[in-house]
Design a protein around this motif. Structure first.
Motif, PDB file in Angstrom:
ATOM      1  N   SER A  74       0.881  -1.328   0.153  1.00  0.00           N
ATOM      2  CA  SER A  74      -0.083   0.093  -0.078  1.00  0.00           C
ATOM      3  C   SER A  74       0.895   1.216  -0.035  1.00  0.00           C
ATOM      4  O   SER A  74       2.167   1.168   0.243  1.00  0.00           O
ATOM      5  CB  SER A  74      -0.948  -0.132   1.293  1.00  0.00           C
ATOM      6  OG  SER A  74      -0.255   0.255   2.232  1.00  0.00           O
ATOM      7  N   TYR A  75       0.271   2.212  -0.295  1.00  0.00           N
ATOM      8  CA  TYR A  75       0.968   3.725  -0.192  1.00  0.00           C
ATOM      9  C   TYR A  75       1.245   4.042   1.285  1.00  0.00           C
ATOM     10  O   TYR A  75       2.155   4.713   1.710  1.00  0.00           O
ATOM     11  CB  TYR A  75       0.394   4.688  -0.912  1.00  0.00           C
ATOM     12  CG  TYR A  75       0.280   4.628  -2.399  1.00  0.00           C
ATOM     13  CD1 TYR A  75       1.319   4.668  -3.181  1.00  0.00           C
ATOM     14  CD2 TYR A  75      -0.796   4.352  -3.032  1.00  0.00           C
ATOM     15  CE1 TYR A  75       1.603   4.435  -4.589  1.00  0.00           C
ATOM     16  CE2 TYR A  75      -0.966   4.044  -4.468  1.00  0.00           C
ATOM     17  CZ  TYR A  75       0.275   4.213  -5.308  1.00  0.00           C
ATOM     18  OH  TYR A  75       0.213   3.969  -6.598  1.00  0.00           O
ATOM     19  N   ALA A  76       0.500   3.645   2.130  1.00  0.00           N
ATOM     20  CA  ALA A  76       0.408   4.107   3.395  1.00  0.00           C
ATOM     21  C   ALA A  76       1.416   3.455   4.419  1.00  0.00           C
ATOM     22  O   ALA A  76       2.136   4.215   5.040  1.00  0.00           O
ATOM     23  CB  ALA A  76      -0.897   3.767   4.137  1.00  0.00           C
ATOM     24  N   SER A  77       1.764   2.148   4.097  1.00  0.00           N
ATOM     25  CA  SER A  77       2.786   1.616   4.881  1.00  0.00           C
ATOM     26  C   SER A  77       3.824   0.740   4.167  1.00  0.00           C
ATOM     27  O   SER A  77       3.284  -0.201   3.543  1.00  0.00           O
ATOM     28  CB  SER A  77       1.959   0.507   5.948  1.00  0.00           C
ATOM     29  OG  SER A  77       2.813  -0.230   6.717  1.00  0.00           O
ATOM     30  N   ILE A  78       5.062   1.207   4.248  1.00  0.00           N
ATOM     31  CA  ILE A  78       6.001   0.298   3.567  1.00  0.00           C
ATOM     32  C   ILE A  78       6.728  -0.328   4.837  1.00  0.00           C
ATOM     33  O   ILE A  78       7.442   0.228   5.582  1.00  0.00           O
ATOM     34  CB  ILE A  78       6.989   1.473   2.962  1.00  0.00           C
ATOM     35  CG1 ILE A  78       6.246   2.195   2.098  1.00  0.00           C
ATOM     36  CG2 ILE A  78       8.223   0.629   2.174  1.00  0.00           C
ATOM     37  CD1 ILE A  78       5.482   1.883   0.853  1.00  0.00           C
ATOM     38  N   GLN A  79       6.641  -1.667   4.552  1.00  0.00           N
ATOM     39  CA  GLN A  79       7.241  -2.462   5.785  1.00  0.00           C
ATOM     40  C   GLN A  79       8.121  -3.451   4.920  1.00  0.00           C
ATOM     41  O   GLN A  79       7.848  -4.127   3.910  1.00  0.00           O
ATOM     42  CB  GLN A  79       6.235  -3.429   6.450  1.00  0.00           C
ATOM     43  CG  GLN A  79       5.240  -2.689   7.207  1.00  0.00           C
ATOM     44  CD  GLN A  79       5.887  -1.925   8.287  1.00  0.00           C
ATOM     45  OE1 GLN A  79       6.478  -2.283   9.024  1.00  0.00           O
ATOM     46  NE2 GLN A  79       5.377  -0.403   8.212  1.00  0.00           N
ATOM     47  N   GLU A  80       9.461  -3.536   5.550  1.00  0.00           N
ATOM     48  CA  GLU A  80      10.302  -4.665   5.063  1.00  0.00           C
ATOM     49  C   GLU A  80       9.813  -6.040   5.227  1.00  0.00           C
ATOM     50  O   GLU A  80       9.082  -6.181   6.081  1.00  0.00           O
ATOM     51  CB  GLU A  80      11.839  -4.556   6.093  1.00  0.00           C
ATOM     52  CG  GLU A  80      12.740  -5.344   5.511  1.00  0.00           C
ATOM     53  CD  GLU A  80      13.982  -5.193   6.310  1.00  0.00           C
ATOM     54  OE1 GLU A  80      14.751  -5.999   6.187  1.00  0.00           O
ATOM     55  OE2 GLU A  80      13.921  -4.577   7.361  1.00  0.00           O
ATOM     56  N   GLY A  81      10.075  -6.730   4.274  1.00  0.00           N
ATOM     57  CA  GLY A  81       9.648  -8.281   4.377  1.00  0.00           C
ATOM     58  C   GLY A  81       9.781  -8.862   3.118  1.00  0.00           C
ATOM     59  O   GLY A  81      10.487  -8.513   2.143  1.00  0.00           O
TER      60      GLY A  81
END
Length: 179
Positions: free
Chosen positions: A50-57
């Motif tokens: 999403s644009y809202a949350s950029i999470q490493e994974g």
């Protein structure tokens, strides 16, 4: 692949990825290069949901030989991507950012050039392997494709395709938008 670009600042980051489902950022399977607190470079994987949350994974592609370097004001990401057999083009996404906070990339600008940092990357098509020249001819090897293209397809039967020569060119063209 190799992607080279100057980060938005000396403490920033650069990213390149493949979006297997669409042309934009959401869905991109990204590699992001950034400096660690000790100044060394690292590459992290991000599944951009999403644009809202950029999470490493984890990302949906197998990548190997992943590394990064910082030299002359540019960051370079190196990696080998395992793509499905007969992949001829991918949706590529690239980006640069201004900072890293607690080991995570900070939000990038939303200027027109940032929002337009997507495109199709055409990969090499099947090429014939080099053929030995007959004795008495000019010698050497010959094929119907340039040496770089012939070398690229040495993995033609494998489920992996290396984006090296032409892929590198496409990535360099992409990076020029931020120069």
């Amino acid at each position: 692949m190799a992607y080279i670009a100057p980060p938005a600042s000396s403490d920033g980051w650069v990213a390149w990825g493949i979006n297997p489902t669409s042309v934009g950022m959401v869905g991109t399977q990204a590699l992001i290069a950034l400096k660690q607190s000790d100044g060394s470079m690292t590459v992290k994987t991000f599944n951009l949901k999403s644009y809202a949350s950029i999470q490493e994974g984890a990302i949906s592609f197998n990548v190997s030989d992943v590394s990064a370097e910082y030299s002359g004001g540019n960051m370079t990401i190196f990696a080998t991507w395992a793509l499905p057999t007969k992949t001829t083009e991918v949706n590529q996404v690239w980006q640069v950012g201004p900072a890293v906070t607690n080991g995570q990339p900070a939000r990038h600008d939303t200027k027109p050039e940032n929002l337009a940092s997507t495109g199709k990357l055409k990969l090499l098509e099947t090429a014939s392997p080099p053929v030995e020249s007959p004795k008495g001819s000019s010698g050497g090897k010959s094929s119907g494709t340039p040496p770089a293209a012939a070398d690229e397809k040495s993995n033609a039967g494998d489920s992996r395709m290396r984006m090296k020569n032409l892929g590198f060119y496409g990535l360099l063209v992409s990076a020029a938008l931020f120069a």
